[in-house]
Motif scaffolding. Structure first.
Motif, PDB file in Angstrom:
ATOM      1  N   LYS A  31       0.844  -1.189   0.000  1.00  0.00           N
ATOM      2  CA  LYS A  31       0.000   0.000   0.000  1.00  0.00           C
ATOM      3  C   LYS A  31       0.880   1.239   0.000  1.00  0.00           C
ATOM      4  O   LYS A  31       1.819   1.356   0.786  1.00  0.00           O
ATOM      5  CB  LYS A  31      -0.913   0.016   1.228  1.00  0.00           C
ATOM      6  N   THR A  32       0.571   2.174  -0.890  1.00  0.00           N
ATOM      7  CA  THR A  32       1.279   3.440  -0.946  1.00  0.00           C
ATOM      8  C   THR A  32       0.725   4.386   0.113  1.00  0.00           C
ATOM      9  O   THR A  32      -0.496   4.528   0.258  1.00  0.00           O
ATOM     10  CB  THR A  32       1.142   4.086  -2.326  1.00  0.00           C
ATOM     11  N   LEU A  33       1.615   5.019   0.856  1.00  0.00           N
ATOM     12  CA  LEU A  33       1.234   5.977   1.900  1.00  0.00           C
ATOM     13  C   LEU A  33       1.574   7.373   1.401  1.00  0.00           C
ATOM     14  O   LEU A  33       2.735   7.675   1.118  1.00  0.00           O
ATOM     15  CB  LEU A  33       1.986   5.685   3.196  1.00  0.00           C
ATOM     16  N   LEU A  34       0.566   8.217   1.255  1.00  0.00           N
ATOM     17  CA  LEU A  34       0.794   9.543   0.683  1.00  0.00           C
ATOM     18  C   LEU A  34      -0.232  10.523   1.242  1.00  0.00           C
ATOM     19  O   LEU A  34      -1.434  10.245   1.237  1.00  0.00           O
ATOM     20  CB  LEU A  34       0.677   9.496  -0.840  1.00  0.00           C
ATOM     21  N   ASP A  35       0.238  11.643   1.755  1.00  0.00           N
ATOM     22  CA  ASP A  35      -0.679  12.709   2.155  1.00  0.00           C
ATOM     23  C   ASP A  35       0.036  14.051   2.099  1.00  0.00           C
ATOM     24  O   ASP A  35       1.264  14.136   2.172  1.00  0.00           O
ATOM     25  CB  ASP A  35      -1.265  12.462   3.557  1.00  0.00           C
ATOM     26  N   ARG A  63       4.084  13.851   3.142  1.00  0.00           N
ATOM     27  CA  ARG A  63       4.546  12.557   3.642  1.00  0.00           C
ATOM     28  C   ARG A  63       4.325  11.511   2.557  1.00  0.00           C
ATOM     29  O   ARG A  63       3.280  11.492   1.892  1.00  0.00           O
ATOM     30  CB  ARG A  63       3.787  12.151   4.908  1.00  0.00           C
ATOM     31  N   ALA A  64       5.319  10.652   2.387  1.00  0.00           N
ATOM     32  CA  ALA A  64       5.220   9.594   1.380  1.00  0.00           C
ATOM     33  C   ALA A  64       5.947   8.360   1.892  1.00  0.00           C
ATOM     34  O   ALA A  64       7.019   8.456   2.501  1.00  0.00           O
ATOM     35  CB  ALA A  64       5.822  10.046   0.048  1.00  0.00           C
ATOM     36  N   GLY A  65       5.349   7.209   1.636  1.00  0.00           N
ATOM     37  CA  GLY A  65       5.969   5.965   2.075  1.00  0.00           C
ATOM     38  C   GLY A  65       5.291   4.763   1.475  1.00  0.00           C
ATOM     39  O   GLY A  65       4.467   4.881   0.545  1.00  0.00           O
ATOM     40  N   TYR A  66       5.634   3.594   2.004  1.00  0.00           N
ATOM     41  CA  TYR A  66       5.080   2.353   1.471  1.00  0.00           C
ATOM     42  C   TYR A  66       5.022   1.328   2.596  1.00  0.00           C
ATOM     43  O   TYR A  66       5.905   1.286   3.468  1.00  0.00           O
ATOM     44  CB  TYR A  66       5.940   1.819   0.313  1.00  0.00           C
ATOM     45  N   ASN A  70       3.260  -9.440   4.488  1.00  0.00           N
ATOM     46  CA  ASN A  70       3.517 -10.811   4.070  1.00  0.00           C
ATOM     47  C   ASN A  70       3.229 -11.718   5.255  1.00  0.00           C
ATOM     48  O   ASN A  70       3.988 -11.730   6.227  1.00  0.00           O
ATOM     49  CB  ASN A  70       4.967 -10.980   3.598  1.00  0.00           C
ATOM     50  N   GLY A  71       2.106 -12.412   5.168  1.00  0.00           N
ATOM     51  CA  GLY A  71       1.738 -13.280   6.275  1.00  0.00           C
ATOM     52  C   GLY A  71       1.524 -12.503   7.545  1.00  0.00           C
ATOM     53  O   GLY A  71       0.725 -11.557   7.599  1.00  0.00           O
ATOM     54  N   HIS A  72       2.259 -12.850   8.588  1.00  0.00           N
ATOM     55  CA  HIS A  72       2.122 -12.194   9.877  1.00  0.00           C
ATOM     56  C   HIS A  72       3.047 -10.993  10.040  1.00  0.00           C
ATOM     57  O   HIS A  72       3.147 -10.443  11.136  1.00  0.00           O
ATOM     58  CB  HIS A  72       2.407 -13.196  11.009  1.00  0.00           C
ATOM     59  N   HIS A  73       3.730 -10.610   8.970  1.00  0.00           N
ATOM     60  CA  HIS A  73       4.719  -9.537   9.050  1.00  0.00           C
ATOM     61  C   HIS A  73       4.284  -8.343   8.207  1.00  0.00           C
ATOM     62  O   HIS A  73       3.761  -8.487   7.101  1.00  0.00           O
ATOM     63  CB  HIS A  73       6.078 -10.026   8.548  1.00  0.00           C
ATOM     64  N   ARG A  74       4.526  -7.160   8.770  1.00  0.00           N
ATOM     65  CA  ARG A  74       4.252  -5.914   8.055  1.00  0.00           C
ATOM     66  C   ARG A  74       5.456  -4.990   8.244  1.00  0.00           C
ATOM     67  O   ARG A  74       5.963  -4.836   9.361  1.00  0.00           O
ATOM     68  CB  ARG A  74       2.989  -5.240   8.599  1.00  0.00           C
ATOM     69  N   PHE A  75       5.907  -4.402   7.147  1.00  0.00           N
ATOM     70  CA  PHE A  75       6.999  -3.441   7.207  1.00  0.00           C
ATOM     71  C   PHE A  75       6.514  -2.133   6.604  1.00  0.00           C
ATOM     72  O   PHE A  75       5.936  -2.121   5.511  1.00  0.00           O
ATOM     73  CB  PHE A  75       8.221  -3.948   6.444  1.00  0.00           C
ATOM     74  N   GLU A  76       6.748  -1.036   7.329  1.00  0.00           N
ATOM     75  CA  GLU A  76       6.232   0.258   6.903  1.00  0.00           C
ATOM     76  C   GLU A  76       7.323   1.311   7.018  1.00  0.00           C
ATOM     77  O   GLU A  76       8.047   1.381   8.010  1.00  0.00           O
ATOM     78  CB  GLU A  76       5.043   0.654   7.795  1.00  0.00           C
ATOM     79  N   THR A  77       7.436   2.127   5.977  1.00  0.00           N
ATOM     80  CA  THR A  77       8.389   3.225   5.996  1.00  0.00           C
ATOM     81  C   THR A  77       7.723   4.461   5.406  1.00  0.00           C
ATOM     82  O   THR A  77       6.876   4.362   4.501  1.00  0.00           O
ATOM     83  CB  THR A  77       9.673   2.884   5.216  1.00  0.00           C
ATOM     84  N   GLU A  97      13.896  20.100   6.804  1.00  0.00           N
ATOM     85  CA  GLU A  97      14.537  18.790   6.752  1.00  0.00           C
ATOM     86  C   GLU A  97      13.683  17.746   6.037  1.00  0.00           C
ATOM     87  O   GLU A  97      12.466  17.855   5.971  1.00  0.00           O
ATOM     88  CB  GLU A  97      14.805  18.290   8.174  1.00  0.00           C
ATOM     89  N   LEU A  98      14.366  16.728   5.567  1.00  0.00           N
ATOM     90  CA  LEU A  98      13.707  15.505   5.114  1.00  0.00           C
ATOM     91  C   LEU A  98      14.107  14.421   6.102  1.00  0.00           C
ATOM     92  O   LEU A  98      15.283  14.119   6.264  1.00  0.00           O
ATOM     93  CB  LEU A  98      14.160  15.123   3.695  1.00  0.00           C
ATOM     94  N   ILE A  99      13.106  13.859   6.791  1.00  0.00           N
ATOM     95  CA  ILE A  99      13.414  12.899   7.851  1.00  0.00           C
ATOM     96  C   ILE A  99      12.638  11.604   7.639  1.00  0.00           C
ATOM     97  O   ILE A  99      11.680  11.536   6.864  1.00  0.00           O
ATOM     98  CB  ILE A  99      13.076  13.465   9.243  1.00  0.00           C
ATOM     99  N   VAL A 100      13.073  10.580   8.364  1.00  0.00           N
ATOM    100  CA  VAL A 100      12.350   9.309   8.401  1.00  0.00           C
ATOM    101  C   VAL A 100      11.305   9.427   9.507  1.00  0.00           C
ATOM    102  O   VAL A 100      11.641   9.489  10.691  1.00  0.00           O
ATOM    103  CB  VAL A 100      13.306   8.134   8.686  1.00  0.00           C
ATOM    104  N   ASP A 101      10.057   9.463   9.116  1.00  0.00           N
ATOM    105  CA  ASP A 101       8.955   9.623  10.071  1.00  0.00           C
ATOM    106  C   ASP A 101       8.404   8.280  10.541  1.00  0.00           C
ATOM    107  O   ASP A 101       7.879   8.180  11.653  1.00  0.00           O
ATOM    108  CB  ASP A 101       7.840  10.444   9.404  1.00  0.00           C
ATOM    109  N   ARG A 102       8.524   7.277   9.723  1.00  0.00           N
ATOM    110  CA  ARG A 102       8.030   5.943  10.087  1.00  0.00           C
ATOM    111  C   ARG A 102       8.977   4.905   9.503  1.00  0.00           C
ATOM    112  O   ARG A 102       9.294   4.920   8.322  1.00  0.00           O
ATOM    113  CB  ARG A 102       6.623   5.737   9.513  1.00  0.00           C
ATOM    114  N   LEU A 103       9.436   4.009  10.343  1.00  0.00           N
ATOM    115  CA  LEU A 103      10.261   2.888   9.908  1.00  0.00           C
ATOM    116  C   LEU A 103      10.048   1.786  10.936  1.00  0.00           C
ATOM    117  O   LEU A 103      10.727   1.724  11.959  1.00  0.00           O
ATOM    118  CB  LEU A 103      11.742   3.276   9.820  1.00  0.00           C
TER     119      LEU A 103
END
Length: 432
Positions: A31-35, A63-66, A70-77, A97-103
């Motif tokens: 899923k693409t994360l965009l707002d 904000r942009a991410g993905y 997969n099964g029981h695992h979810r990875f979000e950035t 700044e450009l920062i990592v807001d979710r990882l």
């Protein structure tokens, strides 16, 4: 390598392990994360303690991410940037700044979802945000993340939520911009836990703030909380919360000029909120009640909200509080030595042209409990919200403060004797 970079490296290693362990036939989803959020804020006289009392800026947050599952695992950035275009006072444009807001990596061991682990940069929001919401209040509303390892569990009617948190004063992982930008009043380390059963919640938060950079001793707090959010007979919905806090301060450094060394003693502080919401004719709801955060006394310091420093009660007043900052510490959104009686009306206005409108009116009588009960003033709020469809929402907010005797200069603070105003319009787009 600093702690946050270690946490992010561990998260990437976990991701590699997850990818390596998955069956080739496992189903992937993404899923693409965009707002995008655009807001203009006009602060008329709010910065009464500064040579230029007015502020007028346009804030653009993207904000942009993905996220992959997969099964029981979810990875979000997700990456974020918020920059301001200053209209008053006139300032040179800065792209910020450009920062990592979710990882974050989330693991749900079984299909029932009874247990969930989340590791990395994540938002941790407890209902109401009284004690837990904002990870670093000094960067505005650009992001609210915590660097944490979090465990959430369900056992029949019981729910448990435990998190180990580390929030440094400056971001360890800035992709572009100023790595020395201050986010907190010192490095923060904490352990937060809560137990929920029905409408009840019991919590404990242990937190240590390293303030040696400002020649202050470490602040260690233990905050115990109880919350009820549910029906009160047939009178309406009750939201009640009480927090008791023990504070311990380390030895304060003595400055080269010989000053320093004294600070608030160890002791107990407290905070509480109590609100009753009743449904009125015409789908209107009325909320009445109040809140209190204790101030500094001869036997204890002011209540230090663990991670609840955000505009919970007012967008205007958080900036006025800067005038109460201690040397080296920024007081924005620091709810302490403040109480209020509040009432609020919420009413849906229906649809117009396929768009839904909602209105809110609020009135608060702000008080300062210490050194003696005195009026901070009357705060009025009016807000119009609109759902513009297709992922677009917006609002128009106006607040005004008629200051009271607490701001007359007798407390050693800059004088605030004229009404001040806050006006904001905002449009947000979020990809569905």
């Amino acid at each position: 390598m600093r702690a946050t970079k270690c946490l992010i490296s561990l998260l990437l290693l976990l991701l590699c392990g997850v990818l390596a362990s998955q069956d080739a036939a496992a189903e992937w989803s993404g899923k693409t994360l965009l707002d995008l959020r655009v807001r203009q804020e006009v602060l008329d006289g709010v910065y009464h303690f500064a040579p230029q009392t007015d502020r007028d800026w346009i804030r653009v947050r993207s904000r942009a991410g993905y996220a992959v599952q997969n099964g029981h695992h979810r990875f979000e950035t997700r990456l974020v940037n918020e920059h301001r275009h200053y209209l008053t006072p006139d300032q040179k444009f800065d792209g910020d700044e450009l920062i990592v807001d979710r990882l974050a990596w989330t693991w749900t061991p079984c299909d029932c979802g009874a247990t969930k682990w989340t590791v990395g940069r994540q938002d941790i929001i407890w209902p109401g945000g009284f004690l837990m919401l904002e990870g670093h209040p000094l960067d505005g509303s650009r992001s609210i993340y915590h660097n944490a390892i979090r465990l959430q569990m369900k056992r029949r009617d019981d729910r448990f939520d435990i998190a180990a948190i580390y929030n440094p004063m400056t971001d360890d992982f800035v992709l572009a911009g100023d790595e020395d930008r201050r986010l907190n009043n010192g490095d923060e380390l904490g352990l937060a836990a809560r137990w929920m059963k029905g409408p009840w919640q019991w919590s404990a938060i242990l937190k240590q703030s390293d303030r040696s950079e400002f020649h202050l001793g470490d602040l260690r707090t233990v905050t115990l909380g109880g919350r009820y959010a549910g029906p009160l007979l047939e009178w309406g919905k009750l939201e009640a919360e009480l927090a008791l806090q023990y504070q311990h301060r380390g030895t304060r450094s003595v400055l080269p000029d010989g000053s320093g060394g004294s600070q608030a003693p160890d002791g107990l502080a407290h905070a509480a909120q109590l609100f009753l919401t009743r449904e009125l004719p015409g789908s209107t709801s009325l909320t009445t009640g109040g809140f209190l955060y204790s101030g500094r006394t001869s036997s204890a310091g002011a209540f230090q909200v663990p991670w609840g420093a955000w505009p919970k009660w007012s967008e205007l007043y958080i900036y006025t509080l800067i005038a109460e900052s201690s040397p080296g510490l920024v007081h924005v959104a620091a709810w302490e030595n403040i109480a209020a009686a509040r009432c609020e009306l919420n009413r849906p206005l229906g649809r117009l042209g396929g768009r839904r409108f909602d209105a809110r009116l609020g009135l608060s009588w702000l008080q300062a409990p210490e050194p003696r009960w005195s009026s901070r003033g009357w705060l009025t709020q009016a807000e119009l919200k609109v759902d513009l469809n297709a992922g677009f929402t917006g609002h128009l907010l106006w607040e005004t403060l008629h200051p009271g005797e607490f701001h007359d200069g007798s407390q050693g603070l800059p004088v605030l004797d004229d009404p001040v105003h806050f006006l904001r319009w905002q449009i947000t787009y979020a990809l569905k």
